[in-house]
Scaffold this active site. Structure first.
Site, PDB file in Angstrom:
ATOM      1  N   HIS A   1      -3.086   7.343   6.597  1.00  0.00           N
ATOM      2  CA  HIS A   1      -2.161   8.380   6.130  1.00  0.00           C
ATOM      3  C   HIS A   1      -2.672   9.634   5.677  1.00  0.00           C
ATOM      4  O   HIS A   1      -1.937  10.786   5.885  1.00  0.00           O
ATOM      5  CB  HIS A   1      -1.134   7.589   5.028  1.00  0.00           C
ATOM      6  CG  HIS A   1       0.043   6.851   5.248  1.00  0.00           C
ATOM      7  ND1 HIS A   1       1.151   7.370   5.882  1.00  0.00           N
ATOM      8  CD2 HIS A   1       0.190   5.478   5.162  1.00  0.00           C
ATOM      9  CE1 HIS A   1       2.068   6.779   6.161  1.00  0.00           C
ATOM     10  NE2 HIS A   1       1.547   5.370   5.730  1.00  0.00           N
TER      11      HIS A   1
ATOM     12  N   GLY B   1       0.843  -1.145   0.047  1.00  0.00           N
ATOM     13  CA  GLY B   1      -0.241  -0.106   0.058  1.00  0.00           C
ATOM     14  C   GLY B   1       0.990   1.337  -0.149  1.00  0.00           C
ATOM     15  O   GLY B   1       1.924   1.102   0.523  1.00  0.00           O
TER      16      GLY B   1
ATOM     17  N   CYS C   1       5.731  -0.059   7.328  1.00  0.00           N
ATOM     18  CA  CYS C   1       5.498   1.174   6.591  1.00  0.00           C
ATOM     19  C   CYS C   1       6.568   1.667   5.588  1.00  0.00           C
ATOM     20  O   CYS C   1       7.853   1.663   6.134  1.00  0.00           O
ATOM     21  CB  CYS C   1       4.874   2.265   7.307  1.00  0.00           C
ATOM     22  SG  CYS C   1       4.594   3.841   6.612  1.00  0.00           S
ATOM     23  N   LEU C   2       6.375   1.700   4.377  1.00  0.00           N
ATOM     24  CA  LEU C   2       7.624   2.416   3.302  1.00  0.00           C
ATOM     25  C   LEU C   2       8.138   3.607   3.916  1.00  0.00           C
ATOM     26  O   LEU C   2       9.166   3.693   3.604  1.00  0.00           O
ATOM     27  CB  LEU C   2       6.881   2.353   2.013  1.00  0.00           C
ATOM     28  CG  LEU C   2       6.299   0.994   1.356  1.00  0.00           C
ATOM     29  CD1 LEU C   2       5.773   1.508   0.101  1.00  0.00           C
ATOM     30  CD2 LEU C   2       7.363   0.003   1.281  1.00  0.00           C
TER      31      LEU C   2
ATOM     32  N   HIS D   1      -4.854   1.421   7.167  1.00  0.00           N
ATOM     33  CA  HIS D   1      -3.207   1.965   7.321  1.00  0.00           C
ATOM     34  C   HIS D   1      -3.237   3.149   6.306  1.00  0.00           C
ATOM     35  O   HIS D   1      -2.672   4.135   6.709  1.00  0.00           O
ATOM     36  CB  HIS D   1      -2.484   0.864   7.157  1.00  0.00           C
ATOM     37  CG  HIS D   1      -1.098   1.204   7.008  1.00  0.00           C
ATOM     38  ND1 HIS D   1      -0.059   0.899   8.007  1.00  0.00           N
ATOM     39  CD2 HIS D   1      -0.217   1.961   6.302  1.00  0.00           C
ATOM     40  CE1 HIS D   1       1.214   1.496   7.941  1.00  0.00           C
ATOM     41  NE2 HIS D   1       1.042   2.127   6.671  1.00  0.00           N
ATOM     42  N   GLU D   2      -3.553   2.896   4.913  1.00  0.00           N
ATOM     43  CA  GLU D   2      -3.494   3.696   3.886  1.00  0.00           C
ATOM     44  C   GLU D   2      -4.357   5.157   4.352  1.00  0.00           C
ATOM     45  O   GLU D   2      -3.931   6.269   4.019  1.00  0.00           O
ATOM     46  CB  GLU D   2      -3.482   3.332   2.638  1.00  0.00           C
ATOM     47  CG  GLU D   2      -2.492   2.100   2.211  1.00  0.00           C
ATOM     48  CD  GLU D   2      -0.831   2.639   2.469  1.00  0.00           C
ATOM     49  OE1 GLU D   2      -0.685   3.707   2.453  1.00  0.00           O
ATOM     50  OE2 GLU D   2      -0.183   1.715   3.105  1.00  0.00           O
TER      51      GLU D   2
ATOM     52  N   GLN E   1       2.695  10.164   1.181  1.00  0.00           N
ATOM     53  CA  GLN E   1       4.090   9.294   1.196  1.00  0.00           C
ATOM     54  C   GLN E   1       5.006   9.502   0.035  1.00  0.00           C
ATOM     55  O   GLN E   1       6.284   9.590   0.229  1.00  0.00           O
ATOM     56  CB  GLN E   1       3.977   8.064   1.402  1.00  0.00           C
ATOM     57  CG  GLN E   1       3.250   7.487   2.724  1.00  0.00           C
ATOM     58  CD  GLN E   1       3.159   5.830   2.677  1.00  0.00           C
ATOM     59  OE1 GLN E   1       2.012   5.304   2.226  1.00  0.00           O
ATOM     60  NE2 GLN E   1       4.173   5.165   3.243  1.00  0.00           N
TER      61      GLN E   1
END
Length: 172
Positions: free
Chosen positions: A140, A45, A94-95, A136-137, A50
């Site tokens: 963000h 994701g 997380c990225l 989660h996304e 991000q």
């Protein structure tokens, strides 16, 4: 085109994203770029904040087993309409916070509404990993990171590790 992924701590990751009012070719290209960036990372994701953009756009694909047909989803203005009382615990990463993982408790099932890349209003119920990922996304988009669900001491420890990592990367 692959995009650079912002690393925590970065103030842009803590700001709420603005709703997308009109689907332009530029936004569709951004979605394609984000999918390419997510797959390359590799991740399941990615949210527009991000990659440094304040648009309510997320991409996800939780099919990651070898031989599974990918299911890339592009969601403009996603929102959770309802969530189950039952919860699941997943080890999240997380990225924007590489190599840091922690158990996070979230609703096990969520009903989500969004606009797809063609401008069609969609609605689907997600469970298991898909439910965790979409929540989660969407977090963000609201300026929240998975570490915001952790106890303060654990969150501070991860943030300190990330500050150190960013310093090391800046020296390279």
């Amino acid at each position: 085109m692959k995009r650079n992924i912002l690393l925590h701590p970065d103030p842009r990751l803590k700001k709420a994203a603005k709703p997308v009012s009109d689907l332009s070719d530029e936004l569709r290209q951004l979605a394609d770029d984000m999918l390419e960036t997510m797959y390359d990372a590799p991740g399941i994701g990615l949210a527009a904040p991000q990659v440094g953009l304040s648009d309510r756009l997320i991409v996800l694909d939780c099919r990651k087993e070898e031989g599974e047909t990918p299911r890339p989803l592009v969601m403009f203005n996603p929102r959770v309409l309802s969530s189950s009382d039952e919860t699941n615990v997943y080890e999240e990463g997380c990225l924007s916070i590489p190599d840091q993982f922690a158990d996070v408790t979230r609703p096990a099932e969520v009903d989500v509404e969004w606009i797809d890349r063609d401008g069609t209003l969609r609605r689907e119920t997600f469970d298991k990993l898909w439910a965790t990922c979409v929540q989660h996304e969407i977090d963000h988009l609201d300026g929240r990171l998975f570490i915001d669900h952790l106890k303060p001491l654990r969150r501070q420890m991860i943030t300190r590790k990330m500050v150190k990592l960013k310093r090391e990367l800046a020296r390279e």
